[in-house]
Design an enzyme around this catalytic site. Structure first.
Site, PDB file in Angstrom:
ATOM      1  N   ARG A  88      37.748  93.256  40.205  1.00 53.06           N
ATOM      2  CA  ARG A  88      37.601  94.556  39.512  1.00 53.06           C
ATOM      3  C   ARG A  88      38.992  95.637  39.531  1.00 53.06           C
ATOM      4  O   ARG A  88      38.740  96.712  39.050  1.00 53.06           O
ATOM      5  CB  ARG A  88      36.827  95.645  40.461  1.00 53.06           C
ATOM      6  CG  ARG A  88      35.194  95.376  40.186  1.00 53.06           C
ATOM      7  CD  ARG A  88      34.324  96.171  41.057  1.00 53.06           C
ATOM      8  NE  ARG A  88      32.950  96.521  40.562  1.00 53.06           N
ATOM      9  CZ  ARG A  88      31.748  95.849  40.632  1.00 53.06           C
ATOM     10  NH1 ARG A  88      31.647  94.596  40.939  1.00 53.06           N
ATOM     11  NH2 ARG A  88      30.737  96.237  40.204  1.00 53.06           N
ATOM     12  N   LYS A  98      25.216  92.507  32.639  1.00 54.63           N
ATOM     13  CA  LYS A  98      25.986  91.212  33.320  1.00 54.63           C
ATOM     14  C   LYS A  98      25.200  90.333  34.053  1.00 54.63           C
ATOM     15  O   LYS A  98      25.312  88.925  34.180  1.00 54.63           O
ATOM     16  CB  LYS A  98      26.998  91.884  34.215  1.00 54.63           C
ATOM     17  CG  LYS A  98      28.336  92.292  33.339  1.00 54.63           C
ATOM     18  CD  LYS A  98      29.243  92.583  34.674  1.00 54.63           C
ATOM     19  CE  LYS A  98      28.967  93.356  35.599  1.00 54.63           C
ATOM     20  NZ  LYS A  98      28.968  94.789  35.762  1.00 54.63           N
ATOM     21  N   ARG A 105      16.299 101.498  35.914  1.00 55.18           N
ATOM     22  CA  ARG A 105      16.198 100.509  36.783  1.00 55.18           C
ATOM     23  C   ARG A 105      16.000 101.218  38.278  1.00 55.18           C
ATOM     24  O   ARG A 105      15.278 100.629  39.150  1.00 55.18           O
ATOM     25  CB  ARG A 105      17.344  99.737  36.891  1.00 55.18           C
ATOM     26  CG  ARG A 105      17.337  98.587  37.704  1.00 55.18           C
ATOM     27  CD  ARG A 105      18.448  97.507  37.001  1.00 55.18           C
ATOM     28  NE  ARG A 105      19.946  97.842  37.426  1.00 55.18           N
ATOM     29  CZ  ARG A 105      21.100  97.253  37.189  1.00 55.18           C
ATOM     30  NH1 ARG A 105      20.968  96.347  36.232  1.00 55.18           N
ATOM     31  NH2 ARG A 105      22.282  97.731  37.672  1.00 55.18           N
ATOM     32  N   ARG A 139      15.034 102.958  43.953  1.00 47.35           N
ATOM     33  CA  ARG A 139      16.448 102.953  44.520  1.00 47.35           C
ATOM     34  C   ARG A 139      16.634 104.187  44.323  1.00 47.35           C
ATOM     35  O   ARG A 139      17.339 104.938  43.474  1.00 47.35           O
ATOM     36  CB  ARG A 139      17.319 101.906  43.733  1.00 47.35           C
ATOM     37  CG  ARG A 139      16.938 100.490  44.159  1.00 47.35           C
ATOM     38  CD  ARG A 139      17.900  99.685  43.266  1.00 47.35           C
ATOM     39  NE  ARG A 139      19.410 100.000  43.425  1.00 47.35           N
ATOM     40  CZ  ARG A 139      20.296  99.093  42.773  1.00 47.35           C
ATOM     41  NH1 ARG A 139      19.923  97.970  42.166  1.00 47.35           N
ATOM     42  NH2 ARG A 139      21.523  99.361  43.118  1.00 47.35           N
ATOM     43  N   ARG A 159      30.108 105.715  39.508  1.00 52.17           N
ATOM     44  CA  ARG A 159      30.206 104.151  39.371  1.00 52.17           C
ATOM     45  C   ARG A 159      30.939 103.865  38.115  1.00 52.17           C
ATOM     46  O   ARG A 159      31.845 102.852  37.771  1.00 52.17           O
ATOM     47  CB  ARG A 159      28.994 103.415  39.671  1.00 52.17           C
ATOM     48  CG  ARG A 159      28.673 102.969  40.980  1.00 52.17           C
ATOM     49  CD  ARG A 159      27.368 102.531  41.163  1.00 52.17           C
ATOM     50  NE  ARG A 159      26.838 101.453  40.516  1.00 52.17           N
ATOM     51  CZ  ARG A 159      25.749 100.986  40.410  1.00 52.17           C
ATOM     52  NH1 ARG A 159      24.723 101.720  41.001  1.00 52.17           N
ATOM     53  NH2 ARG A 159      25.195  99.897  39.564  1.00 52.17           N
TER      54      ARG A 159
HETATM   55  P1  AMP Z   1      27.620  95.023  41.453  1.00 50.64           P
HETATM   56  O1  AMP Z   1      26.264  94.559  41.729  1.00 50.64           O
HETATM   57  O2  AMP Z   1      28.693  94.095  40.764  1.00 50.64           O
HETATM   58  O3  AMP Z   1      27.584  96.415  40.634  1.00 50.64           O
HETATM   59  O4  AMP Z   1      28.390  95.854  42.915  1.00 50.64           O
HETATM   60  C1  AMP Z   1      27.576  96.682  43.499  1.00 50.64           C
HETATM   61  C2  AMP Z   1      28.638  97.206  44.647  1.00 50.64           C
HETATM   62  O5  AMP Z   1      29.357  96.344  45.284  1.00 50.64           O
HETATM   63  C3  AMP Z   1      29.890  98.042  43.913  1.00 50.64           C
HETATM   64  O6  AMP Z   1      29.295  99.321  43.316  1.00 50.64           O
HETATM   65  C4  AMP Z   1      30.792  98.241  44.842  1.00 50.64           C
HETATM   66  O7  AMP Z   1      30.622  99.272  45.838  1.00 50.64           O
HETATM   67  C5  AMP Z   1      30.876  96.908  45.578  1.00 50.64           C
HETATM   68  N1  AMP Z   1      31.588  95.720  44.867  1.00 50.64           N
HETATM   69  C6  AMP Z   1      31.181  94.634  44.007  1.00 50.64           C
HETATM   70  N2  AMP Z   1      32.461  93.897  43.680  1.00 50.64           N
HETATM   71  C7  AMP Z   1      33.341  94.648  44.200  1.00 50.64           C
HETATM   72  C8  AMP Z   1      34.829  94.371  44.097  1.00 50.64           C
HETATM   73  N3  AMP Z   1      35.199  93.295  43.433  1.00 50.64           N
HETATM   74  N4  AMP Z   1      35.610  95.087  44.769  1.00 50.64           N
HETATM   75  C9  AMP Z   1      35.099  96.225  45.395  1.00 50.64           C
HETATM   76  N5  AMP Z   1      33.889  96.489  45.583  1.00 50.64           N
HETATM   77  C10 AMP Z   1      32.936  95.720  45.037  1.00 50.64           C
END
Ligand code: AMP
Length: 185
Positions: free
Chosen positions: A88, A13, A125, A131, A142
């Site tokens: 989400r 993404k 990654r 990480r 996740r």
């Molecule tokens: P991402 O980089 O989009 O994978 O987001 C990293 C982390 O941020 C996720 O695993 C969640 O813990 C948190 N996060 C990002 N967007 C949201 C959302 N819309 N609602 C809740 N948690 C979020």
């Protein structure tokens, strides 16, 4: 263009979002990036979010919705934006509907990808970027949370006639070309 890109973690993404934003000249509004920015800046919001992010859980709506609402008030989003990582949950869809009211989303892109493939990519990654917190356990969690809480959103956007599904497997260029074709059709 008011767009949303969805798909499981590891589907590519972020990379594709950057390409789309360049093509359409719109800002990339990524909640993951906003949380990480808050973390590096050491804000209270960042510290609150960290607990959940480290465990692969979603950050509570009480934190997330306000952050997005403020971001979408900024002038650069007037001509459009690409949302990435929000909404989400079904509850977040309702919040976003309220924020956009008279200027709803134009399209929702779903990047599809096979679970084993995304686990492999995410583990790769994690090693590349050092990480250590991104263990296979957290990665699988996740993906589970995505399946439970976020995947159902695609049916909702499909019923609104907004959903375009794009196969996320292949080179970056191949996937970008598929998204461009879908958006321009
Ligand atoms: P991402 O980089 O989009 O994978 O987001 C990293 C982390 O941020 C996720 O695993 C969640 O813990 C948190 N996060 C990002 N967007 C949201 C959302 N819309 N609602 C809740 N948690 C979020």
């Amino acid at each position: 263009m008011r767009l949303l890109i969805m798909g499981p973690p590891g589907a590519g993404k972020g990379t594709q979002a950057a390409m789309i934003c360049e093509e359409f000249g719109i800002p990339h509004v990524s909640t993951g990036d906003l949380f990480r920015l808050n973390l590096t800046q050491g804000t209270a919001l960042g510290q609150e979010a960290k607990k959940y992010m480290d465990a692969g859980e979603y950050v509570p709506d009480s934190v997330t919705n306000g952050m997005v609402r403020e971001r979408l008030k900024e002038a650069d989003t007037k001509a459009g934006f690409l949302l990435d990582g929000y909404p989400r949950t079904v509850a977040q869809v309702a919040e976003l509907d309220g924020m956009l009211s008279t200027t709803p989303l134009d399209r929702v892109i779903e990047l599809t990808a096979d679970t084993d493939e995304v686990v492999k990519r995410l583990l790769g990654r994690a090693i590349e970027q050092g990480r250590a917190d991104d263990t296979e356990e957290v990665i699988r969690r996740r993906l589970e949370v995505y399946e439970e809480q976020t995947a159902p959103l695609t049916a909702l956007y499909k019923s609104r006639g907004l959903l375009v599904q794009v196969d996320g497997l292949g080179s970056v260029e191949e996937v970008t070309a598929r998204i461009s074709a879908a958006l321009n059709s």
